[in-house]
Design a protein around this motif. Structure first.
Motif, mmCIF file in Angstrom:
data_model
loop_
_atom_site.group_PDB
_atom_site.id
_atom_site.type_symbol
_atom_site.label_atom_id
_atom_site.label_comp_id
_atom_site.label_asym_id
_atom_site.label_seq_id
_atom_site.Cartn_x
_atom_site.Cartn_y
_atom_site.Cartn_z
ATOM 1 N N ASN A 1 12.765 0.707 -2.384
ATOM 2 C CA ASN A 1 11.651 1.194 -3.108
ATOM 3 C C ASN A 1 10.921 -0.189 -3.547
ATOM 4 O OD1 ASN A 1 12.130 4.093 -3.803
ATOM 5 N ND2 ASN A 1 13.968 3.160 -4.756
ATOM 6 N N VAL A 2 9.470 -0.281 -3.167
ATOM 7 C CA VAL A 2 8.705 -1.206 -3.498
ATOM 8 C C VAL A 2 8.284 -1.406 -5.050
ATOM 9 C CG1 VAL A 2 6.404 -2.628 -3.051
ATOM 10 C CG2 VAL A 2 7.607 -1.167 -1.361
ATOM 11 N N VAL A 3 8.579 -2.710 -5.675
ATOM 12 C CA VAL A 3 8.450 -2.915 -6.938
ATOM 13 C C VAL A 3 7.629 -3.924 -7.198
ATOM 14 C CG1 VAL A 3 9.565 -3.460 -9.161
ATOM 15 C CG2 VAL A 3 10.898 -2.097 -7.421
ATOM 16 N N GLU A 4 6.440 -3.783 -7.862
ATOM 17 C CA GLU A 4 5.473 -4.748 -8.206
ATOM 18 C C GLU A 4 5.722 -5.264 -9.571
ATOM 19 O OE1 GLU A 4 0.746 -5.244 -9.350
ATOM 20 O OE2 GLU A 4 1.273 -3.660 -8.092
ATOM 21 N N VAL A 5 5.801 -6.579 -9.981
ATOM 22 C CA VAL A 5 5.711 -7.210 -11.222
ATOM 23 C C VAL A 5 4.533 -8.021 -11.295
ATOM 24 C CG1 VAL A 5 6.892 -8.701 -12.887
ATOM 25 C CG2 VAL A 5 8.196 -7.436 -11.024
ATOM 26 N N ASN A 6 3.837 -7.918 -12.648
ATOM 27 C CA ASN A 6 2.557 -8.309 -12.570
ATOM 28 C C ASN A 6 2.195 -9.136 -13.839
ATOM 29 O OD1 ASN A 6 0.883 -6.671 -14.195
ATOM 30 N ND2 ASN A 6 0.862 -5.171 -12.348
ATOM 31 N N GLY A 7 1.153 -9.852 -14.092
ATOM 32 C CA GLY A 7 0.912 -10.643 -15.348
ATOM 33 C C GLY A 7 -0.353 -10.089 -15.802
ATOM 34 N N ALA A 8 -0.673 -8.601 -15.573
ATOM 35 C CA ALA A 8 -2.040 -8.117 -16.036
ATOM 36 C C ALA A 8 -1.798 -8.074 -17.648
ATOM 37 C CB ALA A 8 -2.154 -6.623 -15.765
ATOM 38 N N ALA A 9 -3.011 -8.500 -18.337
ATOM 39 C CA ALA A 9 -3.323 -8.624 -19.642
ATOM 40 C C ALA A 9 -3.269 -7.254 -20.277
ATOM 41 C CB ALA A 9 -4.541 -9.480 -20.009
ATOM 42 N N ASN B 1 0.945 -1.066 -0.166
ATOM 43 C CA ASN B 1 -0.020 -0.191 -0.087
ATOM 44 C C ASN B 1 0.940 1.204 0.038
ATOM 45 O OD1 ASN B 1 -2.501 -1.360 0.063
ATOM 46 N ND2 ASN B 1 -2.105 -1.737 2.270
ATOM 47 N N ASP B 2 1.867 1.277 0.224
ATOM 48 C CA ASP B 2 3.151 2.282 0.119
ATOM 49 C C ASP B 2 3.225 2.621 -1.332
ATOM 50 O OD1 ASP B 2 4.771 4.186 0.942
ATOM 51 O OD2 ASP B 2 6.198 2.698 2.070
ATOM 52 N N TRP B 3 3.997 3.920 -1.540
ATOM 53 C CA TRP B 3 4.389 4.078 -3.132
ATOM 54 C C TRP B 3 5.126 2.841 -3.561
ATOM 55 C CZ3 TRP B 3 8.577 4.170 -5.619
ATOM 56 C CH2 TRP B 3 8.749 4.838 -6.940
ATOM 57 N N HIS B 4 4.753 2.639 -5.060
ATOM 58 C CA HIS B 4 5.605 1.721 -5.834
ATOM 59 C C HIS B 4 4.967 1.710 -7.069
ATOM 60 C CE1 HIS B 4 1.441 -0.529 -5.005
ATOM 61 N NE2 HIS B 4 1.948 -1.016 -6.345
ATOM 62 N N PHE B 5 5.459 1.187 -8.166
ATOM 63 C CA PHE B 5 5.418 1.131 -9.285
ATOM 64 C C PHE B 5 5.340 -0.194 -9.876
ATOM 65 C CE2 PHE B 5 9.996 1.243 -9.349
ATOM 66 C CZ PHE B 5 10.415 0.364 -10.322
ATOM 67 N N ALA B 6 4.767 -0.536 -11.010
ATOM 68 C CA ALA B 6 4.356 -2.079 -11.407
ATOM 69 C C ALA B 6 5.164 -2.186 -12.826
ATOM 70 C CB ALA B 6 2.845 -2.342 -11.489
ATOM 71 N N LEU B 7 5.407 -3.195 -13.073
ATOM 72 C CA LEU B 7 6.199 -3.582 -14.134
ATOM 73 C C LEU B 7 5.228 -4.924 -14.784
ATOM 74 C CD1 LEU B 7 9.966 -3.784 -13.358
ATOM 75 C CD2 LEU B 7 8.762 -2.074 -14.577
ATOM 76 N N ARG B 8 4.958 -4.903 -16.057
ATOM 77 C CA ARG B 8 3.899 -5.946 -16.394
ATOM 78 C C ARG B 8 4.602 -6.930 -17.311
ATOM 79 N NH1 ARG B 8 1.652 -8.254 -20.455
ATOM 80 N NH2 ARG B 8 2.592 -6.637 -21.882
ATOM 81 N N THR B 9 4.413 -8.215 -17.250
ATOM 82 C CA THR B 9 5.193 -9.096 -17.874
ATOM 83 C C THR B 9 4.291 -10.111 -18.488
ATOM 84 O OG1 THR B 9 6.833 -10.953 -17.843
ATOM 85 C CG2 THR B 9 5.665 -10.687 -15.998
ATOM 86 N N ASP B 10 4.581 -10.953 -19.673
ATOM 87 C CA ASP B 10 3.702 -11.929 -20.286
ATOM 88 C C ASP B 10 4.332 -13.176 -19.831
ATOM 89 O OD1 ASP B 10 1.999 -10.116 -21.747
ATOM 90 O OD2 ASP B 10 3.611 -10.064 -23.502
ATOM 91 N N GLU B 11 5.285 -13.122 -19.263
ATOM 92 C CA GLU B 11 6.004 -14.473 -18.547
ATOM 93 C C GLU B 11 6.117 -14.498 -16.816
ATOM 94 O OE1 GLU B 11 9.497 -14.412 -21.020
ATOM 95 O OE2 GLU B 11 8.577 -15.428 -22.414
ATOM 96 N N PHE B 12 5.102 -14.511 -16.326
ATOM 97 C CA PHE B 12 5.316 -14.123 -14.737
ATOM 98 C C PHE B 12 6.120 -15.327 -14.064
ATOM 99 C CE2 PHE B 12 3.511 -14.715 -10.417
ATOM 100 C CZ PHE B 12 3.599 -13.273 -10.051
ATOM 101 N N GLU B 13 5.766 -16.458 -14.525
ATOM 102 C CA GLU B 13 6.650 -17.503 -13.805
ATOM 103 C C GLU B 13 7.813 -17.696 -14.158
ATOM 104 O OE1 GLU B 13 5.526 -19.521 -11.147
ATOM 105 O OE2 GLU B 13 3.558 -18.428 -11.123
ATOM 106 N N ARG B 14 8.205 -17.077 -15.299
ATOM 107 C CA ARG B 14 9.767 -16.949 -15.472
ATOM 108 C C ARG B 14 10.429 -15.876 -14.798
ATOM 109 N NH1 ARG B 14 11.633 -16.852 -21.782
ATOM 110 N NH2 ARG B 14 11.439 -19.026 -21.230
ATOM 111 N N VAL B 15 9.629 -14.592 -14.471
ATOM 112 C CA VAL B 15 10.164 -13.648 -13.719
ATOM 113 C C VAL B 15 10.316 -14.089 -12.454
ATOM 114 C CG1 VAL B 15 9.830 -11.337 -12.764
ATOM 115 C CG2 VAL B 15 9.516 -11.704 -15.244
#
Length: 134
Positions: free
Chosen positions: A126-134, A70-84
């Motif tokens: 810094n909080v980093v999110e990685v997600n598999g959003a379409a 819930n703190d400040w963060h940014f998100a990176l999207r990937t098509d290969e979530f399990e690989r990340v």
């Protein structure tokens, strides 16, 4: 009304080489040409956007070592979530580490967002999110 689009996210750091190693070597972003600004930094390509690292010790750094989604963060999207996920595990990140460990990884493969998400902290907390959003 003018249309706006996100161009880059700027992240402050105390240690440029350490941050470059994280974003380039661990997350796989590519360093790109940066103008010769009077302060040290680096630019990285992130899809069609950019991530800018800026050495700014006087900046506003998080004091908490925990991953707070819930703190400040940014998100990176990937098509290969399990690989990340595997890439992060190979780099030493783990889900079973205690709260506050800099190598702790939080993974939610399903949840209210409707797509898989993981969270970790970069070397400057810094909080980093990685997600598999379409």
């Amino acid at each position: 009304m003018s249309r706006l689009a996100l161009h880059h996210v700027s992240i402050i750091t105390n240690d440029l080489e350490r941050s470059l190693s994280f974003y380039r070597d661990v997350l796989g972003l590519t360093e790109i040409q940066r103008p010769n600004f009077p302060i040290r930094g680096a630019w990285l390509a992130c899809g069609s956007l950019q991530l800018h690292l800026v050495v700014h010790p006087e900046g506003s750094f998080r004091s908490s070592r925990s991953i707070d989604r819930n703190d400040w963060h940014f998100a990176l999207r990937t098509d290969e979530f399990e690989r990340v996920v595997q890439r992060l595990i190979d780099a030493g990140f783990r889900e079973d580490l205690p709260e506050g460990d800099p190598m702790r990884l939080l993974i939610a493969r399903s949840g209210p967002a409707g797509f898989p998400q993981l969270y970790l902290c970069d070397p400057d907390r810094n909080v980093v999110e990685v997600n598999g959003a379409a």
